[in-house]
Motif scaffolding. Structure first.
Motif, PDB file in Angstrom:
ATOM      1  N   THR A   1       0.829  -1.203   0.000  1.00 49.86           N
ATOM      2  CA  THR A   1       0.000   0.000   0.000  1.00 49.86           C
ATOM      3  C   THR A   1       0.867   1.258   0.000  1.00 49.86           C
ATOM      4  N   GLY A   2       0.253   2.362  -0.358  1.00 53.03           N
ATOM      5  CA  GLY A   2       0.980   3.631  -0.342  1.00 53.03           C
ATOM      6  C   GLY A   2       1.467   3.983   1.042  1.00 53.03           C
ATOM      7  N   LEU A   3       0.634   3.739   2.056  1.00 54.49           N
ATOM      8  CA  LEU A   3       1.034   4.048   3.426  1.00 54.49           C
ATOM      9  C   LEU A   3       2.212   3.192   3.850  1.00 54.49           C
ATOM     10  N   ALA A   4       2.184   1.903   3.515  1.00 55.25           N
ATOM     11  CA  ALA A   4       3.298   1.016   3.868  1.00 55.25           C
ATOM     12  C   ALA A   4       4.584   1.475   3.186  1.00 55.25           C
ATOM     13  N   ALA A   5       4.490   1.938   1.946  1.00 54.78           N
ATOM     14  CA  ALA A   5       5.671   2.421   1.231  1.00 54.78           C
ATOM     15  C   ALA A   5       6.240   3.673   1.895  1.00 54.78           C
ATOM     16  N   VAL A   6       5.368   4.591   2.299  1.00 57.06           N
ATOM     17  CA  VAL A   6       5.822   5.809   2.974  1.00 57.06           C
ATOM     18  C   VAL A   6       6.492   5.469   4.302  1.00 57.06           C
ATOM     19  N   GLU A   7       5.883   4.580   5.061  1.00 57.00           N
ATOM     20  CA  GLU A   7       6.440   4.237   6.363  1.00 57.00           C
ATOM     21  C   GLU A   7       7.751   3.463   6.222  1.00 57.00           C
ATOM     22  N   ALA A   8       7.860   2.638   5.184  1.00 56.90           N
ATOM     23  CA  ALA A   8       9.134   1.965   4.922  1.00 56.90           C
ATOM     24  C   ALA A   8      10.207   2.997   4.588  1.00 56.90           C
ATOM     25  N   PHE A   9       9.852   3.991   3.801  1.00 61.50           N
ATOM     26  CA  PHE A   9      10.795   5.056   3.442  1.00 61.50           C
ATOM     27  C   PHE A   9      11.259   5.807   4.679  1.00 61.50           C
ATOM     28  N   LEU A  10      10.323   6.180   5.541  1.00 61.89           N
ATOM     29  CA  LEU A  10      10.672   6.898   6.774  1.00 61.89           C
ATOM     30  C   LEU A  10      11.533   6.022   7.677  1.00 61.89           C
ATOM     31  N   PHE A  11      11.177   4.752   7.784  1.00 62.92           N
ATOM     32  CA  PHE A  11      11.944   3.848   8.635  1.00 62.92           C
ATOM     33  C   PHE A  11      13.375   3.720   8.123  1.00 62.92           C
ATOM     34  N   GLY A  12      13.544   3.622   6.816  1.00 60.77           N
ATOM     35  CA  GLY A  12      14.879   3.500   6.249  1.00 60.77           C
ATOM     36  C   GLY A  12      15.741   4.721   6.462  1.00 60.77           C
ATOM     37  N   LEU A  13      15.125   5.903   6.506  1.00 57.55           N
ATOM     38  CA  LEU A  13      15.900   7.128   6.736  1.00 57.55           C
ATOM     39  C   LEU A  13      16.442   7.200   8.157  1.00 57.55           C
ATOM     40  N   GLY A  14      15.794   6.506   9.105  1.00 55.38           N
ATOM     41  CA  GLY A  14      16.237   6.564  10.499  1.00 55.38           C
ATOM     42  C   GLY A  14      17.681   6.155  10.689  1.00 55.38           C
ATOM     43  N   PRO A  15      18.089   4.949  10.248  1.00 58.72           N
ATOM     44  CA  PRO A  15      19.497   4.547  10.377  1.00 58.72           C
ATOM     45  C   PRO A  15      20.450   5.449   9.606  1.00 58.72           C
ATOM     46  N   VAL A  16      19.989   6.005   8.476  1.00 59.92           N
ATOM     47  CA  VAL A  16      20.852   6.911   7.710  1.00 59.92           C
ATOM     48  C   VAL A  16      21.170   8.154   8.535  1.00 59.92           C
ATOM     49  N   LEU A  17      20.163   8.670   9.227  1.00 62.33           N
ATOM     50  CA  LEU A  17      20.359   9.881  10.021  1.00 62.33           C
ATOM     51  C   LEU A  17      21.075   9.600  11.336  1.00 62.33           C
ATOM     52  N   VAL A  18      21.483   8.368  11.541  1.00 67.08           N
ATOM     53  CA  VAL A  18      22.456   8.020  12.577  1.00 67.08           C
ATOM     54  C   VAL A  18      23.817   7.823  11.933  1.00 67.08           C
ATOM     55  N   GLY A  19      23.826   7.084  10.824  1.00 64.75           N
ATOM     56  CA  GLY A  19      25.080   6.753  10.161  1.00 64.75           C
ATOM     57  C   GLY A  19      25.865   7.963   9.685  1.00 64.75           C
ATOM     58  N   VAL A  20      25.176   8.997   9.193  1.00 62.20           N
ATOM     59  CA  VAL A  20      25.902  10.170   8.684  1.00 62.20           C
ATOM     60  C   VAL A  20      26.646  10.898   9.800  1.00 62.20           C
ATOM     61  N   TYR A  21      26.139  10.819  11.011  1.00 60.10           N
ATOM     62  CA  TYR A  21      26.847  11.431  12.142  1.00 60.10           C
ATOM     63  C   TYR A  21      28.056  10.582  12.519  1.00 60.10           C
ATOM     64  N   SER A  22      27.900   9.249  12.474  1.00 65.45           N
ATOM     65  CA  SER A  22      29.049   8.373  12.716  1.00 65.45           C
ATOM     66  C   SER A  22      30.128   8.618  11.671  1.00 65.45           C
ATOM     67  N   ASP A  23      29.724   8.730  10.410  1.00 65.63           N
ATOM     68  CA  ASP A  23      30.687   8.958   9.346  1.00 65.63           C
ATOM     69  C   ASP A  23      31.399  10.294   9.496  1.00 65.63           C
ATOM     70  N   THR A  24      30.675  11.295   9.990  1.00 57.81           N
ATOM     71  CA  THR A  24      31.304  12.594  10.213  1.00 57.81           C
ATOM     72  C   THR A  24      32.384  12.494  11.273  1.00 57.81           C
ATOM     73  N   HIS A  25      32.110  11.715  12.316  1.00 55.30           N
ATOM     74  CA  HIS A  25      33.113  11.522  13.369  1.00 55.30           C
ATOM     75  C   HIS A  25      34.307  10.731  12.855  1.00 55.30           C
ATOM     76  N   ASP A  26      34.033   9.728  12.008  1.00 60.75           N
ATOM     77  CA  ASP A  26      35.074   8.803  11.558  1.00 60.75           C
ATOM     78  C   ASP A  26      35.716   9.220  10.241  1.00 60.75           C
ATOM     79  N   VAL A  27      35.540  10.472   9.861  1.00 59.05           N
ATOM     80  CA  VAL A  27      35.929  10.893   8.512  1.00 59.05           C
ATOM     81  C   VAL A  27      37.405  10.649   8.212  1.00 59.05           C
ATOM     82  N   GLU A  28      38.296  10.881   9.164  1.00 58.98           N
ATOM     83  CA  GLU A  28      39.722  10.710   8.896  1.00 58.98           C
ATOM     84  C   GLU A  28      40.069   9.239   8.672  1.00 58.98           C
ATOM     85  N   GLY A  29      39.545   8.364   9.530  1.00 59.32           N
ATOM     86  CA  GLY A  29      39.812   6.940   9.368  1.00 59.32           C
ATOM     87  C   GLY A  29      39.221   6.390   8.081  1.00 59.32           C
TER      88      GLY A  29
END
Length: 331
Positions: free
Chosen positions: A204-232
């Protein structure tokens, strides 16, 4: 190297406080095996709560549905454990884990990395990863067998996820090919939409939207980790956004991800996928995102920003579950 396939706590005790020694101790083998599995990092596993709440009320306690959910969860845990263990081996071999998690980075302690800490051998970690991969595939096979429905697209995505997820930094080494952020988001989507398809036979459209939002959650954690680990990461040639962009460019990229999340939330009712009040439920989430960006990007406390992102993902899941139960009925 930092694997963000799961989101967990951003601050842990320094190695000396956690009881870690550089030598291998017989009694430490089981905890050492558990560290690659990251049992405390539950970010991706919360996908089951989202899918369960999307189901019609009459199906939430159905035996076949519950068996499918359980098998999917066990497979998800095993596959993520395999991916993180393979990532640990790669990070140990190229030296990025020692740089990013060593004594000069006490906030992200060496204790969470058993290979450089000396509590697990490289060969043992590889064996663990392969065993977890096989176990995950078997569990997802059981989920397919028990599922009430088997639409071709859900089966295809599930098989693709089982093949791709462990190759984050092993085999194809997708994390070294660029678009790591897209990879993390796609993994999150794959943990929601195909499972919903197996249980309901549709997307369903709602399931697709919620899957999209759920997938962005780990990304918006990972980009901060990557910013910290940028030199390595830059030293070992991992083309994450933090390495490819300037400091300001990386900030704008992270801000754009949060805007994209907001756009998906606001657009959903306009497309007729959910009631008009859907965006109002996410006000606490967006307030948390503002705090995360302010702390992590404006003030420069990246690891605290990461921790806020972990909490934001959990707020997202609680909000999605509450909204779904309100829309579909509690019983």
């Amino acid at each position: 190297m930092t694997s963000e396939l799961s989101t967990g706590t951003a601050t842990e005790p320094p190695p000396q406080e956690a009881g870690v020694r550089t030598g291998r101790r017989p009694g430490a083998r089981l905890p050492a095996y558990l560290r690659p599995a990251r049992p405390g990092m539950v970010g991706h596993y919360l996908s089951l709560a989202v899918v369960w709440s999307l189901l019609p009320a009459s199906q939430r306690l159905d035996g076949a549905s519950l068996a499918t959910l359980l098998a999917f969860l066990l497979g998800e845990v095993c596959l993520v454990a395999a991916a993180v263990a393979f990532d640990d081996v790669t990070g140990y071999r190229d030296g990025s884990d020692a740089a990013n998690h060593g004594p000069d980075a006490p906030a992200r302690a060496l204790a969470r990395k058993p290979l450089p800490a000396g509590t697990l051998t490289e060969a043992a970690a590889v064996r663990f990863a392969w065993c977890a991969l096989v176990a995950g595939c078997l569990c997802w096979t059981a989920a397919l067998v028990w599922a009430p429905h088997r639409p071709w697209w859900a089966v295809l995505v599930l098989v693709a996820a089982a093949v791709v997820v462990p190759q984050y930094s092993w085999g194809l080494r997708l994390g070294y090919r660029g678009f790591q952020e897209v990879f993390l988001a796609v993994v999150g989507w794959a943990f929601v939409l195909p499972l919903f398809g197996l249980l309901t036979g549709e997307a369903t459209g709602l399931a697709a939207v919620e899957a999209f939002l759920f997938g962005l959650g780990p990304v918006l954690v990972g980009v901060y980790s990557d910013t910290h680990d940028v030199e390595g990461d830059r030293a070992v040639g991992r083309p994450v956004a933090a390495c490819l962009l300037s400091l300001n460019g990386n900030r704008r990229f992270i801000g754009a991800l949060s805007v994209l999340e907001t756009t998906a939330i606001v657009t959903a009712p306009l497309l007729g996928f959910c009631p008009w009040w859907f965006p109002l439920a996410f006000v606490p989430l967006k307030a948390t995102r503002v705090l995360q960006f302010t702390v992590g990007m404006v003030r420069g406390d990246v690891l605290r920003g990461r921790l806020i992102g972990i909490r934001a993902h959990r707020i997202l899941v609680v909000t999605l579950v509450a909204v779904n139960l309100a829309m579909t009925g509690l019983a």
